[in-house]
Design an enzyme around this catalytic site. Structure first.
Site, PDB file in Angstrom:
ATOM      1  N   TYR A 193       0.870  -1.180   0.000  1.00 61.73           N
ATOM      2  CA  TYR A 193       0.000   0.000   0.000  1.00 61.73           C
ATOM      3  C   TYR A 193       0.903   1.226   0.000  1.00 61.73           C
ATOM      4  CZ  TYR A 193      -3.234   3.576   1.853  1.00 61.73           C
ATOM      5  OH  TYR A 193      -3.975   4.717   2.046  1.00 61.73           O
TER       6      TYR A 193
ATOM      7  N   ASP B 200       9.468   2.632  -1.293  1.00 67.26           N
ATOM      8  CA  ASP B 200       8.501   3.320  -0.432  1.00 67.26           C
ATOM      9  C   ASP B 200       8.836   2.942   1.010  1.00 67.26           C
ATOM     10  OD1 ASP B 200       4.849   3.340  -0.028  1.00 67.26           O
ATOM     11  OD2 ASP B 200       6.496   4.271   1.087  1.00 67.26           O
TER      12      ASP B 200
ATOM     13  N   LYS C 158       5.590   9.215   8.280  1.00 68.40           N
ATOM     14  CA  LYS C 158       5.512   8.678   9.640  1.00 68.40           C
ATOM     15  C   LYS C 158       6.617   9.204  10.557  1.00 68.40           C
ATOM     16  CE  LYS C 158       3.115   4.594   7.838  1.00 68.40           C
ATOM     17  NZ  LYS C 158       1.748   4.667   8.389  1.00 68.40           N
TER      18      LYS C 158
HETATM   19  P1  KE4 Z   1      -0.225   8.383   4.558  1.00 70.81           P
HETATM   20  O1  KE4 Z   1      -0.812   9.097   3.354  1.00 70.81           O
HETATM   21  O2  KE4 Z   1      -1.269   7.586   5.318  1.00 70.81           O
HETATM   22  O3  KE4 Z   1       0.610   9.279   5.464  1.00 70.81           O
HETATM   23  O4  KE4 Z   1       0.854   7.334   4.002  1.00 70.81           O
HETATM   24  C1  KE4 Z   1       0.450   6.374   3.042  1.00 70.81           C
HETATM   25  C2  KE4 Z   1       1.407   5.204   3.093  1.00 70.81           C
HETATM   26  C3  KE4 Z   1       2.362   5.086   2.106  1.00 70.81           C
HETATM   27  N1  KE4 Z   1       3.253   4.065   2.098  1.00 70.81           N
HETATM   28  C4  KE4 Z   1       3.233   3.133   3.092  1.00 70.81           C
HETATM   29  C5  KE4 Z   1       4.243   2.017   3.058  1.00 70.81           C
HETATM   30  C6  KE4 Z   1       2.282   3.217   4.140  1.00 70.81           C
HETATM   31  O5  KE4 Z   1       2.270   2.265   5.115  1.00 70.81           O
HETATM   32  C7  KE4 Z   1       1.350   4.260   4.143  1.00 70.81           C
HETATM   33  C8  KE4 Z   1       0.273   4.393   5.215  1.00 70.81           C
HETATM   34  N2  KE4 Z   1       0.182   3.310   6.129  1.00 70.81           N
HETATM   35  C9  KE4 Z   1      -1.135   3.102   6.748  1.00 70.81           C
HETATM   36  C10 KE4 Z   1      -1.001   1.927   7.724  1.00 70.81           C
HETATM   37  N3  KE4 Z   1      -0.685   0.721   7.085  1.00 70.81           N
HETATM   38  C11 KE4 Z   1      -1.643   4.319   7.432  1.00 70.81           C
HETATM   39  C12 KE4 Z   1      -2.786   4.069   8.383  1.00 70.81           C
HETATM   40  C13 KE4 Z   1      -4.091   4.577   7.829  1.00 70.81           C
HETATM   41  O6  KE4 Z   1      -4.311   4.450   6.613  1.00 70.81           O
HETATM   42  O7  KE4 Z   1      -4.877   5.095   8.643  1.00 70.81           O
END
Ligand code: KE4
Length: 431
Positions: A146, A241, A269
């Site tokens: 993701y 990523d 993060k």
């Molecule tokens: P954000 O747009 O949520 O800051 O980041 C997206 C993203 C991009 N790449 C990786 C590897 C990620 O894990 C994420 C976001 N992770 C999720 C949890 N698996 C965020 C939690 C949520 O969606 O509320």
């Protein structure tokens, strides 16, 4: 122990009058594990405290950022100090370079970079700059990875391997999904086939070098090296990523741990210390395509926000200063929790597959190895849901999905390990 959740329930009712599902991000709704999602009132160190006064050991840490624990004094002080000079300028300020230099100290491949406000923005922008640099259209991603919710990344595998992607969400047009190829993770032959099929028209491969979003998936020996060699041979860019693995698997993330230099890296993060920060960067020749230097447009009102830069700088400064103790410590604590609970489960006749690297891990409720999303999908998600709910009752808050990674930070210690293993003994004894 029956937890009181009255205040959380009334807050959920209030939130549902405003937000779809009462949440501002779907996974928080606990739909895949069941039970009521507590509303957090405050957090400190390794603990979350909900509106009814229940205390939980936090094993998801805001989905990764809180590696130093909640309300870490130096991070709090940095935010408070920055706030006295206004929350945002919309103009350049020294705090951006202060954090940028720390990022490059930790991740030397970040020759040039740009701050944004989320991981989604970072990956979306990295892909645009990769397409602009290579003048190619297709992007390869992998099932189970993701990368945020940009249209072109909400794509799943089409009918056959290496065929065109299909929308993974309503609202994504087929035409957008068409240019994303979704392949199986840990399968280099599928990537070779994709390059053969779309010769000279694949701009980049983007992947989580260690996957967290299928639950934790570990790259097979040689897999990342093969992707690096293949992209170099084919003139495509390799994008790591590291939104989740950055500053997590090592100070320099997965690329340090595996000794591989990607062309671009996206992070989020931890880099913001809990405030909204994403960053993308890498080769200076690629990043020079970005406006105002080049023809690839990208922008953001709150990019480089002074409070977020200060929180990130306080976090990375401590990680850099204490890397020699922090990373071995959190890795050992993670081993004790991950292996300890798996042992408790096995003693109760429950087989778990535990995938773990550094301070991230996942217990899959399956008895077979889990090397890709297809394997992960064999997990008994109902059993995971029961496990999650009963661990919540014992004051242990795990990520509310079988297909997420759990995290440990510097605030977790022997006391938290002991409580977690005792909780698991009670939970598996009942099953
Ligand atoms: P954000 O747009 O949520 O800051 O980041 C997206 C993203 C991009 N790449 C990786 C590897 C990620 O894990 C994420 C976001 N992770 C999720 C949890 N698996 C965020 C939690 C949520 O969606 O509320």
């Amino acid at each position: 122990m029956t937890r009181v959740l009255e205040k959380s329930r009334s807050l959920q009712h209030r939130a549902e009058a405003l937000f779809p599902g009462g949440v501002n991000s779907p996974v928080r709704a606990f739909r895949s594990v069941g039970g009521d999602a507590p509303f957090v009132e405050h957090a400190e160190g390794a603990y979350l405290f909900d509106a009814d006064g229940n205390r939980y050991i936090d094993y998801f840490g805001s989905w990764g950022p809180m590696i130093l624990g909640h309300a870490e004094p130096s991070v709090v002080a940095a935010i408070q100090d920055a706030a006295t000079r206004s929350a945002s300028y919309g103009a350049s300020h020294a705090g951006e370079a202060e954090l940028g230099e720390l990022v490059r100290t930790a991740v030397p491949s970040m020759e040039h970079m740009r701050f944004v406000s989320s991981g989604t923005e970072a990956t979306m922008s990295a892909i645009r700059v990769a397409r602009g640099f290579t003048r190619r259209r297709y992007v390869i991603k992998f099932e189970g990875c993701y990368h945020g919710h940009a249209d072109g990344l909400l794509v799943k595998a089409g009918s056959g391997v290496a065929t065109f992607g299909i929308p993974g969400s309503a609202g994504v047009p087929d035409e957008v999904a068409h240019f994303t190829l979704a392949l199986p993770y840990n399968d280099i032959r599928a990537v070779e086939e994709a390059f053969a099929r779309h010769k000279d028209d694949i701009a980049a491969i983007i992947l989580e070098p260690v996957v967290g979003n299928a639950g934790t998936l570990i790259p097979q020996p040689g897999y990342l090296e093969s992707l690096r060699a293949l992209t170099e041979a084919e003139g495509a860019l390799l994008i790591f990523d590291e939104v989740m693995t950055g500053f997590r698997l090592a100070l320099g993330g997965a690329q340090q741990r595996f000794g591989i230099k990607p062309d671009l890296t996206t992070m989020g993060k931890i880099v913001g210390g809990g405030l909204p920060v994403g960053v993308f960067g890498g080769r200076e020749d690629v990043m020079s395509m970005l406006a105002p230097l080049g023809p690839v447009y990208q922008a953001g009102t709150l990019s480089g926000n002074p409070l977020a830069m200060a929180a990130g700088a306080a976090t990375l400064s401590r990680l850099i200063r204490e890397a020699g103790t922090i990373y071995p410590q959190i890795e050992e604590t993670t081993r004790q929790v991950a292996e300890g609970v798996a042992r408790v489960a096995a003693d109760a006749g429950v087989t778990l597959t535990t995938n773990r690297m550094g301070s991230m891990w996942t217990w899959f409720f399956t008895n077979q190895p889990v090397n890709n999303f297809e394997d992960a999908a064999t997990s008994d998600t109902a059993a995971f849901g029961r496990f999650h709910r009963t661990m919540m009752d014992q004051g242990v808050w795990l990520p509310p999905s079988q297909f997420e990674a759990a995290f440990i930070g510097t605030a977790h210690g022997k006391a938290e390990v002991d409580v977690t293993l005792e909780a698991a003994k009670k939970v598996f004894a009942k099953s």
